[in-house]
Design an enzyme around this catalytic site. Structure first.
Site, mmCIF file in Angstrom:
data_model
loop_
_atom_site.group_PDB
_atom_site.id
_atom_site.type_symbol
_atom_site.label_atom_id
_atom_site.label_comp_id
_atom_site.label_asym_id
_atom_site.label_seq_id
_atom_site.Cartn_x
_atom_site.Cartn_y
_atom_site.Cartn_z
ATOM 1 N N HIS A 26 0.878 -1.303 0.108
ATOM 2 C CA HIS A 26 -0.022 -0.147 0.017
ATOM 3 C C HIS A 26 1.016 1.263 -0.190
ATOM 4 O O HIS A 26 1.374 1.549 1.158
ATOM 5 C CB HIS A 26 -1.032 -0.056 1.262
ATOM 6 C CG HIS A 26 -1.674 -1.138 1.323
ATOM 7 N ND1 HIS A 26 -1.452 -2.386 1.567
ATOM 8 C CD2 HIS A 26 -3.332 -1.128 1.175
ATOM 9 C CE1 HIS A 26 -2.373 -3.310 1.685
ATOM 10 N NE2 HIS A 26 -3.537 -2.577 1.576
ATOM 11 N N HIS A 66 -1.868 -1.018 7.110
ATOM 12 C CA HIS A 66 -1.452 -1.344 5.861
ATOM 13 C C HIS A 66 -0.437 -0.438 5.204
ATOM 14 O O HIS A 66 0.124 -0.838 4.347
ATOM 15 C CB HIS A 66 -2.891 -1.304 4.938
ATOM 16 C CG HIS A 66 -3.476 0.021 4.956
ATOM 17 N ND1 HIS A 66 -4.460 0.460 6.013
ATOM 18 C CD2 HIS A 66 -3.661 1.074 4.287
ATOM 19 C CE1 HIS A 66 -4.849 1.513 5.737
ATOM 20 N NE2 HIS A 66 -4.274 2.107 4.804
ATOM 21 N N ASN A 185 -8.095 11.308 4.023
ATOM 22 C CA ASN A 185 -7.744 11.366 2.688
ATOM 23 C C ASN A 185 -9.078 11.166 1.642
ATOM 24 O O ASN A 185 -8.866 11.000 0.431
ATOM 25 C CB ASN A 185 -6.401 10.682 2.063
ATOM 26 C CG ASN A 185 -6.757 9.161 2.502
ATOM 27 O OD1 ASN A 185 -7.869 8.612 2.541
ATOM 28 N ND2 ASN A 185 -5.567 8.456 2.616
ATOM 29 N N HIS A 260 -4.096 2.791 -3.219
ATOM 30 C CA HIS A 260 -4.077 2.374 -2.003
ATOM 31 C C HIS A 260 -3.635 0.932 -1.786
ATOM 32 O O HIS A 260 -2.765 1.098 -0.808
ATOM 33 C CB HIS A 260 -5.887 2.365 -1.698
ATOM 34 C CG HIS A 260 -6.048 2.105 -0.358
ATOM 35 N ND1 HIS A 260 -5.840 0.656 0.322
ATOM 36 C CD2 HIS A 260 -6.720 3.088 0.471
ATOM 37 C CE1 HIS A 260 -6.395 0.983 1.358
ATOM 38 N NE2 HIS A 260 -6.789 2.263 1.735
ATOM 39 N N ARG A 357 -17.118 -18.917 39.071
ATOM 40 C CA ARG A 357 -16.835 -17.298 39.116
ATOM 41 C C ARG A 357 -16.622 -16.978 40.564
ATOM 42 O O ARG A 357 -15.861 -15.991 40.749
ATOM 43 C CB ARG A 357 -18.049 -16.899 38.624
ATOM 44 C CG ARG A 357 -19.414 -16.944 39.069
ATOM 45 C CD ARG A 357 -20.478 -16.157 38.321
ATOM 46 N NE ARG A 357 -21.727 -16.555 38.889
ATOM 47 C CZ ARG A 357 -22.658 -15.540 39.093
ATOM 48 N NH1 ARG A 357 -22.606 -14.431 38.587
ATOM 49 N NH2 ARG A 357 -23.922 -15.809 39.528
ATOM 50 N N GLU A 411 -16.912 -4.890 24.776
ATOM 51 C CA GLU A 411 -16.093 -6.048 24.756
ATOM 52 C C GLU A 411 -14.858 -5.975 23.823
ATOM 53 O O GLU A 411 -13.753 -6.340 24.193
ATOM 54 C CB GLU A 411 -17.235 -7.403 24.476
ATOM 55 C CG GLU A 411 -18.083 -7.611 25.494
ATOM 56 C CD GLU A 411 -19.335 -6.966 25.313
ATOM 57 O OE1 GLU A 411 -20.315 -7.261 25.878
ATOM 58 O OE2 GLU A 411 -19.316 -6.045 24.103
ATOM 59 N N HIS A 473 -27.461 -16.449 24.803
ATOM 60 C CA HIS A 473 -26.528 -16.350 25.795
ATOM 61 C C HIS A 473 -25.661 -17.460 26.072
ATOM 62 O O HIS A 473 -24.782 -17.521 27.097
ATOM 63 C CB HIS A 473 -27.118 -15.706 27.102
ATOM 64 C CG HIS A 473 -27.304 -14.179 26.834
ATOM 65 N ND1 HIS A 473 -28.008 -13.693 25.816
ATOM 66 C CD2 HIS A 473 -26.873 -13.049 27.607
ATOM 67 C CE1 HIS A 473 -27.997 -12.382 25.795
ATOM 68 N NE2 HIS A 473 -27.464 -11.887 27.078
#
Length: 676
Positions: A26, A66, A185, A260, A357, A411, A473
């Site tokens: 690029h 890139h 751009n 590009h 948990r 998240e 879920h």
């Protein structure tokens, strides 16, 4: 004496030539952002090419990765260990100059970028880390942590949803030392972005509570003025909207998608050289231009000056200085191993039934006080993930000395920010959400693994045990996805003891992230002898065994271990010899020596059955095609969790029937084979 434009043209020439030689890449973005980069790197960026990792360096992140030849050109010109031969090998096998910047491959590259927007989000993490570390260690007259995080980002970064998540939070936290250059751009791969991207980016970022300033991306004085203004604003992150022309200097390709993502071609490069008045052959930079770019002397002065400042800090605050160095090196404190071992033994002795948990929270309460480097958070599920331990202090714009971040429903950004925090150094970030929402964060999870960063991913509500929350879920394919990710370690503990072992493993692991898959529902404690307890850390171990060579082996994880144990008892009463193997971490088990693995899972058994309330396919590597997997090939049910388990076949009766059928059928097959 060279003009700024001539110095910037060195970037343009190297970028054109490298992409052309590789016949891939690029060139447009490096040519468009060259003037911005020249001002930033020559006038503002604090860095030392010979000491790329000195702690108080400015961080530079190329989010629009890139355009990697922009960064490679800068690294080469300023004196990093990136040679002209490395530029000639752009995008080639085992090169220091891969197609997109990759952390650990190229000195001076702070993070892997390429998936657009993730570099920007990681930079938010770096800016958070700088602000928090400064509040924890700086003392009056001794600012040993004091630097900027600079980011280049393009239209693609702005369009990706992660930029909305991360930049919104950055504004809330008032990250005044974060400065982003927006390469405005108007071009992406499909052409003029006005056909699909008409946001008022300035107003959007002002709404995020950012300071916004506009600049002509090809006018050095305009860029200097914008940077000075941004640095003067200390209570907000800054966005510098730089109007640029993609492919600047290429007479026919500039301003279009044609430059590009493809080489310019020899004819256009010749025309660009003429337009830029760049008279030198491909990959040739005059010594005078090299000398003008060289940052080694200036960089050494800055890093040496910081070292002298740190030595004064050491004299004034020896304990703080030692702690700072320990954390920057990623070392755990003295006595850690004994503390962790003692806690694991205490947890086993308590023998309490609990949701894993909740067991995880107990681990945080135990380890948090001795590990101030732990920097936690949750994506709006703190009360469910149980990531807020007793000593947690929430970080805000006004109070940065804390150790906990409320990420909100973000998240993806949360995970990428944790990557940035880990890359920065001095912290072990951990973050929580439901396992099913690891999908939202997937690409940042992948980069954590790719960069082998010590990030702890706390994923609760790990199965159809969510019950009434229903299929949306209830994770099914997620554990397998994580296990199949290179460099990712995954633990799905069956009780509090395994949870403590898992947390210890995650905190000690320095070569990659760890996912902890934790239950919502209470799980039965599995009693272990001292010898068995020692084997838990090996990822898979014999939890229960018959008195002779087993007829069948039950392999289970997490909430299904108690199911395997219950079925084993019924089968034992029916005269079958059953071994139960708990396998909380398949990757850790797979890393054990062959002798151990064969001892746990011997070949000569009549049946192997794996049990996990998740995707089935992963488990055939352990049971073989002659074995069976009691798992899921569908999504879950919305029902109380016990009803969901029963409806989907996770019952003692089903396990017993499956084992008996396998053992009996295999016994008949063996007899027939013997008769032949």
């Amino acid at each position: 004496m060279f003009t700024r434009r001539e110095l910037a043209n060195a970037i343009r020439a190297l970028s054109m030539d490298a992409v052309q030689k590789a016949n891939s890449g690029h060139p447009g973005m490096p040519m468009g952002m060259a003037d911005i980069a020249e001002v930033l790197w020559n006038d503002y960026l604090n860095h030392d090419p010979k000491q790329p990792s000195w702690p108080n360096r400015d961080r530079f992140v190329l989010s629009n990765g890139h355009g990697s030849m922009l960064q490679y050109s800068l690294l080469h010109l300023t004196g990093y260990d990136v040679s002209i031969e490395d530029l000639k090998n752009f995008r080639q096998l085992n090169s220091k100059t891969p197609g997109h910047p990759e952390y650990g491959h190229t000195p001076g590259v702070e993070t892997t970028t390429g998936p657009l927007g993730q570099g920007l989000a990681a930079a938010v993490g770096m800016a958070i880390a700088e602000k928090v570390l400064a509040s924890q260690f700086n003392q009056e007259g001794h600012d040993i942590v004091d630097h900027y995080t600079y980011v280049c980002a393009g239209d693609g970064c702005m369009m990706e949803g992660i930029s909305h998540e991360a930049c919104s939070l950055a504004g809330v936290l008032g990250l005044g030392k974060l400065i982003v250059f927006y390469d405005d751009n108007d071009i992406s791969i499909d052409g003029d972005v006005n056909g699909w991207f008409q946001d008022d980016t300035s107003k959007r970022f002002e709404a995020y509570q950012w300071h916004v300033v506009k600049a002509d991306g090809h006018d050095s004085e305009s860029i200097i003025k914008a940077i000075n203004e941004a640095r003067a604003v200390t209570d907000k992150p800054s966005l510098i909207c730089c109007k640029t022309v993609i492919g600047y200097g290429a007479p026919n390709a500039a301003g279009s998608e044609g430059c590009h993502g493809a080489p310019l071609g020899e004819e256009e490069i010749t025309a660009a050289r003429a337009a830029l008045k760049w008279t030198y052959p491909a990959f040739q930079i005059p010594d005078d231009i090299y000398n003008a770019w060289d940052a080694c002397k200036k960089g050494a002065e800055k890093s040496i000056a910081w070292q002298a400042k740190f030595e004064k800090y050491q004299q004034a605050f020896p304990e703080l200085a030692a702690e700072f160095l320990r954390r920057i090196k990623g070392q755990l404190p003295d006595g850690w191993a004994n503390l962790a071992e003692d806690f694991i033994h205490e947890t086993e002795q308590e023998q309490s039934d609990t949701a894993t948990r909740k067991a995880s929270l107990a681990c945080l309460n135990q380890f948090g006080p001795v590990l101030p480097e732990m920097l936690g958070g949750s994506a709006d599920l703190t009360g469910s993930n149980l990531t807020l331990w007793k000593g947690s202090v929430v970080i805000s714009k006004e109070h940065s000395e804390g150790n906990y971040i409320h990420y909100g429903v973000r998240e993806f950004a949360m995970t990428a920010i944790c990557n940035g925090i880990a890359l920065y150094g001095g912290f072990i970030p951990y973050c929580g959400t439901f396992l099913v929402f690891s999908d939202y964060a997937r690409n940042a999870v992948r980069l954590a693994a790719m960069m082998q960063q010590r990030v702890v991913l706390v994923y609760t509500h790990d199965s159809i045990g969510l019950g009434e929350d229903g299929p949306t879920h209830q994770p099914v394919e997620h554990a397998a996805m994580l296990r199949l990710t290179p460099n990712m370690s995954v633990w799905r503990p069956c009780d509090a003891t395994e949870t403590a072992v898992a947390w210890r493993a995650a905190l000690e692991r320095i070569n990659g992230p760890t996912s902890l898959l934790l239950s919502r529902q209470t799980l039965v404690h599995q009693a272990r002898s001292k010898d068995v307890l020692k084997q838990v850390a090996r990822g898979g171990y014999i939890l229960s065994d018959g008195m002779a060579t087993p007829d069948a082996i039950l392999i289970a994880t997490g909430s299904e271990v108690e199911l395997a144990m219950a079925a084993s008892k019924v089968l034992q009463d029916k005269g079958y010899q059953i071994r139960v193997v708990s396998m909380p971490s398949t990757d850790v088990f797979d890393s054990q020596d062959k002798q151990y693995r064969k001892a746990v899972l011997p070949d000569k058994v009549k049946a192997r059955v794996a049990i996990e309330a998740a995707s089935k396919d992963y488990w055939y590597k352990y049971v073989g095609f002659e074995g069976a997997v009691i798992g899921l090939s569908r999504f879950g049910h919305s029902a109380p969790f016990k009803d969901a388990y029963k409806a989907l076949g996770f019952t003692v009766e089903n396990v017993v029937e499956t084992v008996m059928n396998l053992v009996n059928n295999n016994a008949k097959t063996a007899c027939l084979a013997g008769g032949d």
